[in-house]
Design an enzyme around this catalytic site. Structure first.
Site, PDB file in Angstrom:
ATOM      1  N   TYR A 116     -90.585  14.640   4.765  1.00  0.00           N
ATOM      2  CA  TYR A 116     -89.964  15.539   3.804  1.00  0.00           C
ATOM      3  C   TYR A 116     -90.642  16.911   3.852  1.00  0.00           C
ATOM      4  O   TYR A 116     -91.868  17.008   3.883  1.00  0.00           O
ATOM      5  CB  TYR A 116     -90.089  14.970   2.380  1.00  0.00           C
ATOM      6  CG  TYR A 116     -89.460  15.872   1.349  1.00  0.00           C
ATOM      7  CD1 TYR A 116     -88.160  15.657   0.927  1.00  0.00           C
ATOM      8  CD2 TYR A 116     -90.149  16.966   0.835  1.00  0.00           C
ATOM      9  CE1 TYR A 116     -87.561  16.508  -0.001  1.00  0.00           C
ATOM     10  CE2 TYR A 116     -89.561  17.823  -0.096  1.00  0.00           C
ATOM     11  CZ  TYR A 116     -88.276  17.582  -0.491  1.00  0.00           C
ATOM     12  OH  TYR A 116     -87.683  18.431  -1.397  1.00  0.00           O
ATOM     13  N   HIS A 117     -89.844  17.968   3.842  1.00  0.00           N
ATOM     14  CA  HIS A 117     -90.377  19.330   3.790  1.00  0.00           C
ATOM     15  C   HIS A 117     -89.341  20.265   3.172  1.00  0.00           C
ATOM     16  O   HIS A 117     -88.149  20.093   3.349  1.00  0.00           O
ATOM     17  CB  HIS A 117     -90.810  19.835   5.168  1.00  0.00           C
ATOM     18  CG  HIS A 117     -89.749  19.791   6.221  1.00  0.00           C
ATOM     19  ND1 HIS A 117     -89.297  18.631   6.795  1.00  0.00           N
ATOM     20  CD2 HIS A 117     -89.053  20.789   6.809  1.00  0.00           C
ATOM     21  CE1 HIS A 117     -88.362  18.908   7.697  1.00  0.00           C
ATOM     22  NE2 HIS A 117     -88.189  20.222   7.714  1.00  0.00           N
TER      23      HIS A 117
END
Length: 157
Positions: A116-117
């Protein structure tokens, strides 16, 4: 809610998990590109830049979560706190006209890194962010932008 399954390919080595490991010359994020870090999240200058939006930042959880479907709420809060801090730093040091954030999940959502980013982009009038493609940036340029943002954050938090 249902659990998601992993989309990462066999043998995938997460580039964001390497941030806390051994730096590789000419590859990946360097410690000097980190602009903010706490026990839950890290914000750093992205290595892929868009032509008119230099110095954009990625905010990632320090623990590996593949996408929004796995991300615990307490991490989401810290990610957005870091994104807001980054946005203030960009407005005050880059002189940008606005800020955009974006985040992708799963292959159909255009996710291509399986950690996740959240992207935080400096925006400028007519910058055509969504009409251009990104390319690898120079590590020295990344350090220049990281120094500016890190200094502002240090002075204002």
């Amino acid at each position: 809610m249902t659990a998601s399954f992993s989309h990462k390919p066999e043998g995938y080595e997460c580039p964001f998990c390497r941030i806390w490991g051994i730096e590789r010359p000419n590859q990946g994020t360097k410690q000097k590109e980190i602009i903010y870090q706490n026990e839950m999240v890290t914000a750093f200058i992205a290595s892929k830049w868009w032509p008119n939006n230099n110095g954009h930042v990625l905010v990632v959880p320090n623990q590996h979560f593949e996408n929004i479907f796995e991300l615990p709420v307490d991490y989401a809060v810290e990610i957005h706190r870091a994104a807001q801090l980054t946005a203030f730093a960009m407005k005050n040091t880059y002189g940008c006209d606005g800020i955009s954030t974006r985040q992708h999940n799963e292959p159909a959502g255009n996710q291509d890194v399986w950690h996740y980013h959240l992207h935080v982009y400096p925006r400028y009038e007519n910058d055509q962010l969504y009409l251009t493609k990104g390319s690898q940036s120079d590590p020295e340029e990344r350090s220049f932008y990281a120094d500016k943002l890190r200094s502002w954050i240090k002075e204002n938090t």
